[in-house]
Scaffold this motif. Structure first.
Motif, PDB file in Angstrom:
ATOM      1  N   ALA A 124       0.813  -1.069   0.091  1.00 27.21           N
ATOM      2  CA  ALA A 124       0.148   0.052  -0.086  1.00 27.21           C
ATOM      3  C   ALA A 124       1.004   1.330  -0.028  1.00 27.21           C
ATOM      4  N   ASN A 125       2.213   1.010   0.202  1.00 25.23           N
ATOM      5  CA  ASN A 125       3.135   2.244   0.205  1.00 25.23           C
ATOM      6  C   ASN A 125       4.049   1.965  -1.112  1.00 25.23           C
ATOM      7  N   PRO A 126       3.667   2.282  -2.441  1.00 19.95           N
ATOM      8  CA  PRO A 126       4.550   1.631  -3.483  1.00 19.95           C
ATOM      9  C   PRO A 126       5.787   2.250  -3.753  1.00 19.95           C
ATOM     10  N   ASP A 127       5.708   3.673  -3.455  1.00 24.26           N
ATOM     11  CA  ASP A 127       7.022   4.204  -3.464  1.00 24.26           C
ATOM     12  C   ASP A 127       8.337   3.264  -2.751  1.00 24.26           C
ATOM     13  N   GLU A 128       7.911   3.162  -1.419  1.00 23.27           N
ATOM     14  CA  GLU A 128       8.917   2.353  -0.632  1.00 23.27           C
ATOM     15  C   GLU A 128       8.620   0.885  -0.730  1.00 23.27           C
ATOM     16  N   GLY A 129       7.566   0.403  -1.647  1.00 27.37           N
ATOM     17  CA  GLY A 129       7.543  -1.052  -1.604  1.00 27.37           C
ATOM     18  C   GLY A 129       7.330  -1.591  -0.260  1.00 27.37           C
ATOM     19  N   ARG A 130       6.355  -1.216   0.648  1.00 31.02           N
ATOM     20  CA  ARG A 130       6.039  -1.468   1.785  1.00 31.02           C
ATOM     21  C   ARG A 130       4.523  -2.000   2.048  1.00 31.02           C
ATOM     22  N   MET A 131       4.428  -3.056   2.772  1.00 32.51           N
ATOM     23  CA  MET A 131       3.197  -3.247   3.220  1.00 32.51           C
ATOM     24  C   MET A 131       2.754  -2.222   4.316  1.00 32.51           C
ATOM     25  N   VAL A 132       1.499  -1.896   4.649  1.00 34.62           N
ATOM     26  CA  VAL A 132       0.995  -1.264   5.916  1.00 34.62           C
ATOM     27  C   VAL A 132       0.107  -1.762   6.700  1.00 34.62           C
ATOM     28  N   GLY A 133       0.787  -2.039   7.991  1.00 32.90           N
ATOM     29  CA  GLY A 133       0.270  -3.269   8.684  1.00 32.90           C
ATOM     30  C   GLY A 133      -0.085  -2.739  10.069  1.00 32.90           C
ATOM     31  N   HIS A 134      -0.700  -1.523  10.390  1.00 35.02           N
ATOM     32  CA  HIS A 134      -0.694  -0.983  11.852  1.00 35.02           C
ATOM     33  C   HIS A 134      -1.924  -1.521  12.269  1.00 35.02           C
TER      34      HIS A 134
END
Ligand SMILES: O=P(O)(O)OC[C@H]1O[C@](O)(CO)[C@@H](O)[C@@H]1O
Length: 607
Positions: A124-134
């Motif tokens: 969900a954070n495509p620029d940083e290639g990260r998942m967003v899991g809070h």
């Protein structure tokens, strides 16, 4: 050579500062496992926000309902209630029309789909290639794999156990006469400070087992103040250093300053230090190598501004005697409600709808947060980062320049009625308000009537309701979020409500809410200033080592630094050094920069 006095003149008593460890750099840990991460499907991309805003919510179309009976019907029709949490969201004083709601429906469908994907582990954070899991932090069963689930559960258990051991005195400071930790000094900035600060103010009991203080800046006087306030209790202070990246300069500086205070007091810092950071960051490695008391992980897939339910927020809260499992339960209940795909039943979506309507989907109005409860004072400051760092973006997900965002400010009611409500009621109409109402005034059994039939809390209630009505009468829109009491459960729910509202709103306007590329520009520029300062020092040092000493004009310094275009910055650097006794103004004064001649009070032959 005489030093001419002025605001930046200096005394020759110069201090030489010990060389510090090299600047920290941001290190990102690689995931332990490869994850079935998906990217958002952008095929649902819709017309740009401004188009819908202009079509259905243009300011001229925003006639607000005034008939009291119709308003009451609107209030009842739209009132959201979460029974278990005792939380209400009233959007009746925001004037969106049925037509607007219908037009927004496809956008909401897309946003709900995006949130579902995000919770399943999409990138969900495509620029940083990260998942967003809070969201997984308060319901680990939703984590996309067992590894992450176990990590969350183990960290929660470790935080609880460590906090219990510290509070019970099982884990002690080595040289404190009290025999137990009595204070926390939390070092961190931004998302690594704002959540713990808000929660401490909202929920810490009057006499917590450990009292908390914060170093959240690189202001030396501010740091000195915190250390001075601790006094001899430094010996019983648990220092928690919080930094996701483990490389934020302000936090690094706070740590170095506090470590110096420990050395000067003859205390053994590692025995009192705790790190919360990503595995293998510089901070993590330092804490491991130096053998700090404890280390807790910050996960790659949790952003700083959504980290309150990770070790970042939970450890300080637990140490203050706050029920962290209740906070998590409140957040989890709120998340569940926010999974509804029926707009009216989804409180976060209702907030996002109002934000879109009020700001034309382009941030044309500011969000004023007004909690009528002293303990919620820091909610607006907390939300300022959550909303503005998430939504304030130059480009949308398709690369169009959109310059999105919503400005957030606020303090507390009724105090603000004696500060800026005058302008809100009658002045420039560039805002919408969110009232945060708390129904319970005091713990049961403590109330009294300060005049017949009226308590102190009734006044606060009256002020809120009166302000809401007075603003609306002048066509100023407002949302009201109501909770029964300020408890760990409701605070957890409020945080979760706004986290999701930001996520949904970001989808509505098609931006990435989970990165902060703009912050880097200021950090980079600060680094360049410090690099220039080192060159200035080298040039001045060379001139100051001559016999006789050679005072230099600003032009001469700039030329010798090979930076004539940076002369203004060089002037500011010298003025700052002079004000801190680290450079001597030989001629002229800071008020007339062309007249200045400068040298160093000491020649350092090592440089
Ligand atoms: O936790 P860290 O890595 O020290 O970062 C602190 C803060 O700095 C920021 O990256 C912005 O500079 C925030 O997003 C973050 O909360």
């Amino acid at each position: 050579m005489a030093s001419i006095s002025g605001i930046c003149s200096s005394s020759p008593a110069l201090k030489r500062y010990p060389k510090q460890s090299p600047s920290l750099t941001i290190s990102l840990r690689k995931d332990h496992v490869s994850l079935p991460a998906r990217r958002f499907d952008r095929s649902l991309s819709l017309a740009p926000p401004r188009a819908v805003a202009q079509e259905v919510s243009g300011t001229e179309a925003k006639g607000l309902e005034t008939d009291p009976h119709a308003l009451w019907r609107r209030y009842v029709d739209w009132l959201y209630q979460h029974k278990e949490l005792g939380l209400y969201v009233d959007v009746s004083r925001v004037g969106f029309s049925d037509e607007f709601v219908s037009k927004m429906e496809p956008r909401f469908e897309a946003a709900f789909g995006a949130m579902e994907e995000l919770e399943k582990g999409a990138i969900a954070n495509p620029d940083e290639g990260r998942m967003v899991g809070h969201y997984w932090l308060r319901d680990p069963t939703r984590a996309p794999n067992n590894f992450l689930r176990t990590q969350i559960e183990n960290t929660l258990d470790a935080v609880s156990e460590f906090a219990n051991d510290v509070v019970s005195g099982k884990i002690k400071p080595p040289s404190s006469p009290e025999g137990r930790f009595t204070q926390i000094l939390s070092i961190g900035i931004g998302g690594s400070a704002l959540g713990p600060q808000f929660v401490a103010e909202a929920l810490a009991p009057d006499n917590p087992p450990l009292k908390i203080r914060f170093v959240d800046n690189t202001d030396p006087a501010g740091i000195d103040h915190q250390i001075a306030q601790l006094g001899p209790e430094l010996a019983s202070t648990l220092v928690i250093v919080i930094s996701k990246s483990g490389g934020t300069p302000e936090t690094r500086n706070g740590l170095l300053e506090v470590q110096k205070a420990f050395r000067e007091a003859g205390l053994d810092f590692p025995k009192q230090g705790v790190a919360i950071t990503q595995e293998n960051s510089l901070l993590d490695n330092t804490a491991r190598i130096e053998g700090w008391l404890a280390r807790f992980p910050m996960f790659d897939w949790v952003g700083g501004r959504t980290s309150e339910m990770s070790a970042v927020g939970l450890l300080p809260a637990a140490l203050q005697g706050i029920d962290i499992r209740e906070m998590l339960a409140g957040a989890s209940l709120m998340d569940e409600a926010n999974r509804s795909t029926v707009l009216r039943n989804n409180p976060a979506a209702l907030l996002a709808l109002c934000w879109y309507w009020a700001t034309d989907g382009v941030g044309s109005k500011d969000m004023v947060i007004l909690p009528y409860k002293d303990s919620l004072l820091l909610f607006s400051r907390y939300l300022q980062q959550l909303v503005m760092e998430s939504l304030g973006k130059e480009f949308d997900l398709d690369g169009n320049r959109v310059n999105q965002g919503i400005s957030v400010y606020g303090n507390k009611g009724s105090t603000d009625q004696h500060a800026y409500i005058q302008q809100l009621r009658e002045g420039v109409h560039n805002f919408f308000v969110t009232f945060i109402e708390v129904l319970r005034d005091r713990p049961p059994g403590h109330d009294w009537e300060l005049e017949p039939g009226v308590t102190c809390g009734d006044y606060l209630f009256g002020m809120l309701q009166g302000t809401r009505s007075a603003l609306y009468a002048n066509k100023r829109e407002s949302i009201t979020v109501t909770v029964q009491e300020v408890t760990p459960r409701t605070v957890g729910a409020l945080i979760a409500l706004y986290e999701r509202a930001v996520g949904i709103y970001a989808s509505l306007v098609n931006i990435n809410a989970y990165h902060q590329p703009g912050v880097e520009a200021g950090k980079k520029a600060a680094g360049e200033v410090l690099a220039l300062q080192k060159r200035v020092l080298a040039v001045l040092n060379e001139a100051s080592c001559k016999e006789p000493v050679e005072p230099l004009t600003l032009e001469e310094v700039a030329d010798r630094c090979h930076a004539p275009e940076d002369i203004e910055m060089i002037y500011k650097i010298i003025a700052h050094m002079a004000a801190n006794d680290r450079a001597i103004i030989a001629e002229g004064s800071c008020g007339s920069p062309r007249s200045i001649k400068v040298f160093l009070g000491e020649c350092n032959v090592d440089e």
